[in-house]
Design a protein around this motif. Structure first.
Motif, mmCIF file in Angstrom:
data_model
loop_
_atom_site.group_PDB
_atom_site.id
_atom_site.type_symbol
_atom_site.label_atom_id
_atom_site.label_comp_id
_atom_site.label_asym_id
_atom_site.label_seq_id
_atom_site.Cartn_x
_atom_site.Cartn_y
_atom_site.Cartn_z
ATOM 1 N N THR A 68 0.834 -1.198 0.000
ATOM 2 C CA THR A 68 0.000 0.000 0.000
ATOM 3 C C THR A 68 0.874 1.256 0.000
ATOM 4 N N VAL A 69 0.516 2.216 -0.833
ATOM 5 C CA VAL A 69 1.210 3.507 -0.871
ATOM 6 C C VAL A 69 0.155 4.593 -0.726
ATOM 7 N N VAL A 70 0.386 5.532 0.170
ATOM 8 C CA VAL A 70 -0.513 6.666 0.355
ATOM 9 C C VAL A 70 0.152 7.849 -0.341
ATOM 10 N N PRO A 71 -0.400 8.343 -1.471
ATOM 11 C CA PRO A 71 0.269 9.359 -2.285
ATOM 12 C C PRO A 71 0.748 10.599 -1.527
ATOM 13 N N HIS A 72 -0.034 11.105 -0.597
ATOM 14 C CA HIS A 72 0.386 12.292 0.148
ATOM 15 C C HIS A 72 0.585 11.948 1.613
ATOM 16 N N GLN A 82 5.762 5.309 2.568
ATOM 17 C CA GLN A 82 4.998 6.559 2.611
ATOM 18 C C GLN A 82 3.609 6.141 3.071
ATOM 19 N N LEU A 83 3.290 6.439 4.326
ATOM 20 C CA LEU A 83 2.131 5.844 4.974
ATOM 21 C C LEU A 83 1.104 6.877 5.437
ATOM 22 N N ASP A 84 -0.053 6.356 5.789
ATOM 23 C CA ASP A 84 -1.099 7.151 6.401
ATOM 24 C C ASP A 84 -0.557 7.669 7.739
ATOM 25 N N PRO A 85 -0.571 8.978 7.984
ATOM 26 C CA PRO A 85 0.012 9.520 9.221
ATOM 27 C C PRO A 85 -0.619 8.946 10.500
ATOM 28 N N VAL A 86 -1.847 8.483 10.424
ATOM 29 C CA VAL A 86 -2.496 7.915 11.609
ATOM 30 C C VAL A 86 -1.819 6.625 12.013
ATOM 31 N N GLN A 87 -1.314 5.863 11.054
ATOM 32 C CA GLN A 87 -0.674 4.589 11.357
ATOM 33 C C GLN A 87 0.739 4.825 11.831
#
Length: 87
Positions: A68-72, A82-87
């Motif tokens: 999984t890649v979170v673009p921003h 590059q992850l979801d800041p919550v995780q």
């Protein structure tokens, strides 16, 4: 029947608001305080990068779903993630 649960956020407690007020309003005038904060930041980053050499630490990193890649998202220093800041 289910009870109504409001979706309104409660007001923060007084300790939390006191901390926020202190952080926002306090003016730092000490060069030593800035130097100490700088050294703490450098040490923290160094320890974090050093931990990447240990599998027990690196297995805790990464997305919940592999690939999984979170673009921003937030970049994890020292990794390709590059992850979801919550995780």
């Amino acid at each position: 029947m289910s009870a109504h649960i409001p979706n309104e956020r409660p007001a923060p407690d007084s300790v939390l608001t006191d901390i926020v007020d202190y952080v926002l309003d306090y003016e730092i005038t000490s060069d030593l305080a800035y130097e100490t904060a700088r050294n703490c930041l450098i040490d923290t980053l160094g320890c974090g990068l050093e931990a990447l050499d240990y599998p027990a630490c690196t297995k805790l990193l990464g997305p919940i779903v592999p690939g999984t890649v979170v673009p921003h998202g937030a970049k994890v220093p020292g990794t390709q993630f590059q992850l979801d800041p919550v995780q």
